[in-house]
Write a protein that holds these residues in place. Structure first.
Motif, PDB file in Angstrom:
ATOM      1  N   SER A   8       0.829  -1.206   0.000  1.00  0.00           N
ATOM      2  CA  SER A   8       0.000   0.000   0.000  1.00  0.00           C
ATOM      3  C   SER A   8       0.862   1.255   0.000  1.00  0.00           C
ATOM      4  CB  SER A   8      -0.935  -0.003   1.213  1.00  0.00           C
ATOM      5  OG  SER A   8      -0.188   0.058   2.416  1.00  0.00           O
ATOM      6  N   ARG A   9       2.008   1.201   0.675  1.00  0.00           N
ATOM      7  CA  ARG A   9       2.903   2.375   0.691  1.00  0.00           C
ATOM      8  C   ARG A   9       3.456   2.661  -0.699  1.00  0.00           C
ATOM      9  NH1 ARG A   9       6.734   0.747   5.670  1.00  0.00           N
ATOM     10  NH2 ARG A   9       6.526  -1.252   4.627  1.00  0.00           N
ATOM     11  N   LEU A  10       3.642   1.615  -1.493  1.00  0.00           N
ATOM     12  CA  LEU A  10       4.121   1.831  -2.865  1.00  0.00           C
ATOM     13  C   LEU A  10       3.035   2.480  -3.714  1.00  0.00           C
ATOM     14  CD1 LEU A  10       5.914  -1.602  -3.445  1.00  0.00           C
ATOM     15  CD2 LEU A  10       6.942   0.525  -2.676  1.00  0.00           C
ATOM     16  N   PHE A  11       1.835   1.909  -3.671  1.00  0.00           N
ATOM     17  CA  PHE A  11       0.735   2.442  -4.485  1.00  0.00           C
ATOM     18  C   PHE A  11       0.369   3.863  -4.059  1.00  0.00           C
ATOM     19  CE2 PHE A  11      -0.067  -2.122  -5.265  1.00  0.00           C
ATOM     20  CZ  PHE A  11      -0.195  -2.086  -6.647  1.00  0.00           C
ATOM     21  N   GLU A  12       0.314   4.107  -2.748  1.00  0.00           N
ATOM     22  CA  GLU A  12      -0.131   5.416  -2.266  1.00  0.00           C
ATOM     23  C   GLU A  12       0.869   6.522  -2.568  1.00  0.00           C
ATOM     24  OE1 GLU A  12      -0.865   4.744   1.826  1.00  0.00           O
ATOM     25  OE2 GLU A  12      -2.741   3.634   1.492  1.00  0.00           O
ATOM     26  N   ASN A  13       2.150   6.184  -2.677  1.00  0.00           N
ATOM     27  CA  ASN A  13       3.164   7.202  -2.956  1.00  0.00           C
ATOM     28  C   ASN A  13       3.310   7.519  -4.439  1.00  0.00           C
ATOM     29  OD1 ASN A  13       3.968   7.791  -0.307  1.00  0.00           O
ATOM     30  ND2 ASN A  13       5.307   6.001  -0.225  1.00  0.00           N
ATOM     31  N   LEU A  14       2.598   6.781  -5.291  1.00  0.00           N
ATOM     32  CA  LEU A  14       2.605   7.124  -6.714  1.00  0.00           C
ATOM     33  C   LEU A  14       1.896   8.464  -6.914  1.00  0.00           C
ATOM     34  CD1 LEU A  14       1.687   3.673  -8.295  1.00  0.00           C
ATOM     35  CD2 LEU A  14       3.864   4.858  -8.551  1.00  0.00           C
ATOM     36  N   GLU A  15       2.489   9.331  -7.689  1.00  0.00           N
ATOM     37  CA  GLU A  15       1.942  10.672  -7.909  1.00  0.00           C
ATOM     38  C   GLU A  15       1.518  10.813  -9.367  1.00  0.00           C
ATOM     39  OE1 GLU A  15       3.202  15.366  -7.095  1.00  0.00           O
ATOM     40  OE2 GLU A  15       4.568  13.724  -6.592  1.00  0.00           O
ATOM     41  N   VAL A  16       0.243  11.144  -9.586  1.00  0.00           N
ATOM     42  CA  VAL A  16      -0.269  11.301 -10.951  1.00  0.00           C
ATOM     43  C   VAL A  16      -0.261  12.776 -11.347  1.00  0.00           C
ATOM     44  CG1 VAL A  16      -1.703   9.232 -10.839  1.00  0.00           C
ATOM     45  CG2 VAL A  16      -2.641  11.406 -10.101  1.00  0.00           C
ATOM     46  N   PHE A  17      -0.143  13.016 -12.648  1.00  0.00           N
ATOM     47  CA  PHE A  17      -0.099  14.377 -13.187  1.00  0.00           C
ATOM     48  C   PHE A  17      -1.059  14.479 -14.363  1.00  0.00           C
ATOM     49  CE2 PHE A  17       4.008  13.471 -11.279  1.00  0.00           C
ATOM     50  CZ  PHE A  17       4.226  14.581 -10.478  1.00  0.00           C
ATOM     51  N   PRO A  18      -2.353  14.646 -14.094  1.00  0.00           N
ATOM     52  CA  PRO A  18      -3.328  14.677 -15.202  1.00  0.00           C
ATOM     53  C   PRO A  18      -3.097  15.816 -16.171  1.00  0.00           C
ATOM     54  CG  PRO A  18      -4.354  15.295 -13.102  1.00  0.00           C
ATOM     55  CD  PRO A  18      -3.005  14.745 -12.779  1.00  0.00           C
ATOM     56  N   HIS A  19      -2.660  16.988 -15.666  1.00  0.00           N
ATOM     57  CA  HIS A  19      -2.447  18.116 -16.581  1.00  0.00           C
ATOM     58  C   HIS A  19      -1.258  17.864 -17.501  1.00  0.00           C
ATOM     59  CE1 HIS A  19       0.287  18.856 -13.223  1.00  0.00           C
ATOM     60  NE2 HIS A  19       0.947  19.722 -13.962  1.00  0.00           N
ATOM     61  N   LEU A  20      -0.228  17.166 -16.987  1.00  0.00           N
ATOM     62  CA  LEU A  20       0.907  16.835 -17.849  1.00  0.00           C
ATOM     63  C   LEU A  20       0.524  15.756 -18.860  1.00  0.00           C
ATOM     64  CD1 LEU A  20       3.913  16.787 -15.336  1.00  0.00           C
ATOM     65  CD2 LEU A  20       3.115  18.655 -16.790  1.00  0.00           C
ATOM     66  N   GLN A  21      -0.269  14.783 -18.420  1.00  0.00           N
ATOM     67  CA  GLN A  21      -0.738  13.762 -19.359  1.00  0.00           C
ATOM     68  C   GLN A  21      -1.531  14.395 -20.499  1.00  0.00           C
ATOM     69  OE1 GLN A  21      -2.165  10.656 -16.190  1.00  0.00           O
ATOM     70  NE2 GLN A  21      -1.989   9.602 -18.144  1.00  0.00           N
ATOM     71  N   GLY A  22      -2.367  15.376 -20.141  1.00  0.00           N
ATOM     72  CA  GLY A  22      -3.134  16.052 -21.178  1.00  0.00           C
ATOM     73  C   GLY A  22      -2.243  16.781 -22.159  1.00  0.00           C
ATOM     74  N   SER A  23      -1.211  17.457 -21.649  1.00  0.00           N
ATOM     75  CA  SER A  23      -0.301  18.193 -22.523  1.00  0.00           C
ATOM     76  C   SER A  23       0.501  17.252 -23.418  1.00  0.00           C
ATOM     77  CB  SER A  23       0.645  19.050 -21.677  1.00  0.00           C
ATOM     78  OG  SER A  23      -0.073  20.008 -20.936  1.00  0.00           O
ATOM     79  N   LEU A  24       0.914  16.099 -22.863  1.00  0.00           N
ATOM     80  CA  LEU A  24       1.732  15.168 -23.636  1.00  0.00           C
ATOM     81  C   LEU A  24       0.924  14.398 -24.676  1.00  0.00           C
ATOM     82  CD1 LEU A  24       4.151  13.749 -20.909  1.00  0.00           C
ATOM     83  CD2 LEU A  24       4.600  15.494 -22.631  1.00  0.00           C
ATOM     84  N   GLN A  25      -0.417  14.546 -24.658  1.00  0.00           N
ATOM     85  CA  GLN A  25      -1.215  13.946 -25.725  1.00  0.00           C
ATOM     86  C   GLN A  25      -0.905  14.589 -27.075  1.00  0.00           C
ATOM     87  OE1 GLN A  25      -3.071  11.346 -25.509  1.00  0.00           O
ATOM     88  NE2 GLN A  25      -3.031  11.129 -23.287  1.00  0.00           N
ATOM     89  N   SER A  26      -0.274  15.762 -27.041  1.00  0.00           N
ATOM     90  CA  SER A  26       0.088  16.430 -28.297  1.00  0.00           C
ATOM     91  C   SER A  26       1.199  15.688 -29.035  1.00  0.00           C
ATOM     92  CB  SER A  26       0.529  17.870 -28.018  1.00  0.00           C
ATOM     93  OG  SER A  26       1.616  17.892 -27.114  1.00  0.00           O
ATOM     94  N   TRP A  33      10.893   4.341  -9.686  1.00  0.00           N
ATOM     95  CA  TRP A  33      11.386   3.352  -8.712  1.00  0.00           C
ATOM     96  C   TRP A  33      10.232   2.545  -8.127  1.00  0.00           C
ATOM     97  CZ3 TRP A  33      10.548   1.981  -3.712  1.00  0.00           C
ATOM     98  CH2 TRP A  33      11.452   1.078  -3.153  1.00  0.00           C
ATOM     99  N   LEU A  34       9.139   3.219  -7.774  1.00  0.00           N
ATOM    100  CA  LEU A  34       7.985   2.522  -7.193  1.00  0.00           C
ATOM    101  C   LEU A  34       7.407   1.510  -8.178  1.00  0.00           C
ATOM    102  CD1 LEU A  34       6.195   5.567  -5.506  1.00  0.00           C
ATOM    103  CD2 LEU A  34       7.404   3.728  -4.328  1.00  0.00           C
ATOM    104  N   ILE A  35       7.269   1.922  -9.440  1.00  0.00           N
ATOM    105  CA  ILE A  35       6.736   1.021 -10.463  1.00  0.00           C
ATOM    106  C   ILE A  35       7.684  -0.165 -10.657  1.00  0.00           C
ATOM    107  CG2 ILE A  35       6.208   0.816 -12.927  1.00  0.00           C
ATOM    108  CD1 ILE A  35       5.250   3.741 -12.810  1.00  0.00           C
ATOM    109  N   GLY A  36       8.994   0.112 -10.685  1.00  0.00           N
ATOM    110  CA  GLY A  36       9.973  -0.961 -10.849  1.00  0.00           C
ATOM    111  C   GLY A  36       9.926  -1.963  -9.703  1.00  0.00           C
ATOM    112  N   HIS A  37       9.728  -1.461  -8.478  1.00  0.00           N
ATOM    113  CA  HIS A  37       9.677  -2.359  -7.321  1.00  0.00           C
ATOM    114  C   HIS A  37       8.404  -3.207  -7.368  1.00  0.00           C
ATOM    115  CE1 HIS A  37      11.139  -3.673  -3.427  1.00  0.00           C
ATOM    116  NE2 HIS A  37       9.891  -3.606  -2.973  1.00  0.00           N
ATOM    117  N   ILE A  38       7.278  -2.597  -7.727  1.00  0.00           N
ATOM    118  CA  ILE A  38       6.033  -3.372  -7.876  1.00  0.00           C
ATOM    119  C   ILE A  38       6.216  -4.435  -8.965  1.00  0.00           C
ATOM    120  CG2 ILE A  38       3.615  -3.227  -8.597  1.00  0.00           C
ATOM    121  CD1 ILE A  38       3.543  -0.418  -7.353  1.00  0.00           C
ATOM    122  N   ASP A  39       6.900  -4.055 -10.049  1.00  0.00           N
ATOM    123  CA  ASP A  39       7.160  -4.998 -11.142  1.00  0.00           C
ATOM    124  C   ASP A  39       8.010  -6.166 -10.646  1.00  0.00           C
ATOM    125  OD1 ASP A  39       7.253  -6.058 -13.715  1.00  0.00           O
ATOM    126  OD2 ASP A  39       9.038  -4.903 -14.245  1.00  0.00           O
TER     127      ASP A  39
END
Length: 776
Positions: free
Chosen positions: A118-136, A266-272
């Motif tokens: 849970s500490r791994l999942f909860e520390n993941l930080e999402v960036f919806p505004h950056l995701q929207g910009s990178l759709q370009s 790092w968090l994604i790699g550890h979950i992997d």
């Protein structure tokens, strides 16, 4: 832990078995640096992560991560405020997508209690505004035209100029086709040209860009399109400049978050990595062992992970046992057993599942030392005995009570009598210091040492004298015996010679007979144990079959109950419809008073079973549980057909969306959510709560925000209650909206015979959003 033991036991090859299950670059990097730990808390923490991952797969069997690339280079570039290129933006975009997927998966995960993960999942930080910009930047690395208005304008200019140029060239093809080698438009040096016959080169005005090898064809850019092509070239330069400006702006946008990107990776790699451990355990039937606090070891059906068809064996190395001496001939599997113990210990202390059965127990050692193999050195003029002894001296200097020592062919390479004496002295030194040791040897003297010395036990590898081949079965508590006479007899050696040889070793004959009986007893015990295990497996299979049958019976029972409830509901609905008709007829014929009819209807409705009401409430609850938009969701803007991301919801219900570099405000009907495959979520039970009616009857009903079926049901109950309380008139607030509920209210009031008249409220009292009904 020393690297030499890792090389000796080929730990890198073991780690390579986990690589096929990894999908992220960070997970592969973490696997490379994984190694044995001596901290009980950290080892237990890694085992808890693995157990929680198993629980996740029970709830979501197809749990998977998206593939990600190494972002260490782009993070370093952002830290220096540098500009990212297209490939780096694609890697970053993929990282943000995987982060969002894992975050959504964790939020939707139910019936699983996580602590470590849970500490791994909860520390993941999402960036919806950056995701929207990178759709370009699409997945092919192309910068979309909607990335900026300027880029869209430049590309329209290029398209228009190319169309004009193509039209001019087509006109020339039609009018001057006889001057051309072929009626096609070709490209030379990035410019559209015509293949003109050399004899007509002066009759087609323009710029010569190339001549064929034979000289018969001249590639000319007609003068009529030179200006257009120059404009296209300039526009493409402007396009490159604008794309570079967009990349610079995007780089500046993501730069402040480079530390969060690194942490997410790092968090994604550890979950992997934890997921890869679980998949490895499923494929190789590996388990998570328990960890003892007193260096006790108990391995059940342990196997060597690098052998293709390993023979499982049991090994018990309890607290009171200090040394285990394995005797017997070569090629019997003594060295494999030695390596299996060392490798299993290192895997467990590295947080990896081991190839053994449940109930296995491992110790926790600060160091594992081994002297295995022939390390004879020509350069140092060391013999086999000298090289082994040099290594053993180094080990004896470094070991302590928290060490595990493995010796292969201890004392070999010198005079047997002296070698045996050295071996016993070395084992005795380690025994007195309380250091756990496993050693293999040929010397028969060590059999007596194992029998007569406390805290020391003999062991051997089984040998089949019928087939004259080893079985690789480990026999603990039984010393190895020589099979030379039996093998020689089966190979045809004269019985006279064999008898003479046996007479010269008369002192050892009784010992070999005792060992043979011990081997027979051990073999018989193992046969019985295997039979017990077979029965146990049959019981487990029978238990699983029973559970499956019970679950199927429970499902069938529930289905039949649901079917019965449905049939009962149909009967109740039919009875209610018939009662309504009867009451209507009574009212028409006998002119009953309205309140008498309403009281009768109320009594009939009370006949509906409670389970039917609960089912009805569940249907209404389910109708409300439609998927709603939320911040971070990917959308398609209907007006432009472009993809973006929701970043904020305004107070008036509209949404702010990031589409490329453009932020726009959209109503709910101006975009569609991008559908995703969501894990199945079990429906939560509906709690039916009956609230006490603490207030008197109300003369106002508010239907705003309700679904049509729900609103009509409430309206019917409200009118009945108003008639029971002899109200003269009531207010029904339905709002304006789409007008569906307002129309439904009008139809209902028009059909009701107890309503004298109805109409919209005055403008200052709600206007067309409210209807006033007056009863007879």
């Amino acid at each position: 832990m020393n690297n030499k033991i890792l090389e000796t036991l080929e730990f890198e090859k073991v780690k390579a078995l986990f690589e096929p299950f990894l999908v992220t670059a960070q997970g592969r990097s973490e696997l490379q640096v994984i190694g044995p730990l001596a901290d009980m808390k950290r080892v237990q923490g890694q085992f808890e992560e693995l157990a929680e991952m198993a629980d996740i797969f029970v709830e979501s069997p197809h749990f998977a991560l998206g593939e990600t690339k190494d972002i260490s280079g782009l993070v370093a570039r952002l830290a220096l405020e540098g500009q990212l290129n297209i490939e780096e933006f694609l890697a970053l975009k993929r990282l943000l997508e995987v982060t969002k997927h894992l975050k959504d998966f964790y939020e939707d995960l139910e019936n699983v209690q996580l602590t470590q993960l849970s500490r791994l999942f909860e520390n993941l930080e999402v960036f919806p505004h950056l995701q929207g910009s990178l759709q370009s930047i699409n997945d092919a690395g192309f910068v979309e035209s909607f990335a900026s208005p300027a880029l869209a304008k430049i590309r329209r200019t290029i398209q228009e100029s190319e169309d004009q140029s193509r039209q001019v060239m087509q006109d020339i093809l039609k009018k001057q086709g006889e001057m051309l080698v072929e009626g096609i438009i070709v490209n030379r040096n990035g410019r559209n040209v015509l293949p003109v016959k050399n004899t007509y080169r002066n009759r087609v005005p323009g710029i010569v860009h190339d001549i064929s090898a034979s000289g018969s064809t001249v590639y000319i850019e007609p003068r009529a399109v030179v200006t257009l092509n120059e404009a296209i070239t300039n526009a493409r330069a402007d396009e490159r400049h604008e794309i570079n400006r967009i990349l610079t702006e995007l780089s500046q946008m993501v730069q402040p978050h480079h530390a969060a990107f690194k942490n997410n990776a790092w968090l994604i790699g550890h979950i992997d990595l934890v997921r890869a451990k679980h998949l490895f355990a499923r494929k190789y039937q590996a388990v998570v062992p328990e960890v003892s606090a007193d260096h006790s070891i108990q391995l059940l059906n342990v196997r060597h992970p690098l052998l293709e068809k390993p023979v499982p064996n049991d090994l018990y190395f309890g607290k009171e046992l200090t040394a285990l001496v394995i005797t017997g001939p070569n090629t019997g599997g003594k060295t494999i057993m030695l390596k299996t113990l060392g490798l299993t210990q290192i895997m467990a202390q590295s947080g990896l599942p081991i190839l053994a059965d449940r109930g296995s127990l491992v110790g926790l050692f600060h160091q594992v030392f081994a002297d295995i193999g022939d390390e004879q050195s020509i350069e140092q003029s060391l013999s086999t005995f000298s090289s082994h002894m040099t290594n053993i001296v180094r080990i004896l200097e470094d070991v302590d009570q928290d060490s595990l020592v493995l010796f292969d062919e201890l004392g070999a390479g010198t005079d047997p009598q002296e070698g045996a004496a050295l071996a016993m002295a070395i084992l005795d030194d380690l025994r007195l210091r309380g250091i756990k040791t496993m050693a293999t040897t040929h010397y028969p003297e060590l059999k007596a040492y194992g029998i007569n010395t406390p805290h020391v036990e003999n062991a051997s590898m089984e040998f089949d004298t019928t087939t004259l081949s080893p079985t690789y079965r480990f026999m603990q508590g039984v010393p190895g015996r020589s099979n030379a006479f039996e093998i020689a007899r089966r190979l045809g050696l004269s019985s006279i010679i064999i008898t003479e040889a046996q007479s010269q070793t008369l002192g050892n004959t009784d010992v070999n007979q005792i060992i043979e009986k011990l081997e027979q007893q051990t073999t018989e015990s193992r046969r019985r144990l295997d039979k017990i295990k077979e029965v146990e497996q049959e019981n487990l299979k029978f238990n699983r079959v029973l559970k499956k049958l019970y679950n199927e019976f429970s499902r069938e029972k529930e289905n039949e109950l649901d079917k019965a409830r449905g049939e009962a509901q149909e009967i109740v609905d039919l009875a209610l419809a018939e009662s309504e008709q009867i009451l209507k007829n009574l009212h028409d014929q006998a002119q009953l008073k309205p309140h008498q009819i309403i009281e009768a209807k109320t009594q009939l409705k009370q006949l509906v079973p409670e389970e039917t009401k609960l089912a009805k409430n569940k249907v209404l609850k389910k109708a409300k549980s439609q998927k709603a938009a939320k911040v971070g969701d990917d959308i398609i803007v209907l007006a432009y057909g472009q993809r973006g991301t929701l970043v904020n919801q305004l107070k008036d219900g509209r949404w702010e969306a990031q589409v490329g570099l453009i932020k726009m405000t959209l109503a709910k009907d101006e975009f569609d959510l991008v559908k995703k495959e969501e894990p199945q979520v079990k429906a939560k039970p509906v709690n039916v709560v009956k609230r006490a009616n603490t207030k008197g009857p109300s003369a106002r009903l508010d239907l705003r925000g309700k679904r049509y079926e729900e609103a009509m049901q409430e309206l019917d109950e409200f009118i009945d209650q108003a008639l029971l309380n002899n109200m003269a008139q009531v207010d029904i607030i339905h709002g304006i909206g789409t007008g569906v509920i307002r129309e439904g209210v009008t139809k209902y009031l028009r059909r009701n015979k107890n309503v004298k008249s109805f109409g919209y409220a005055p403008q200052n009292a709600g206007g067309s959003g409210c209807t006033i009904a007056i009863f007879k």
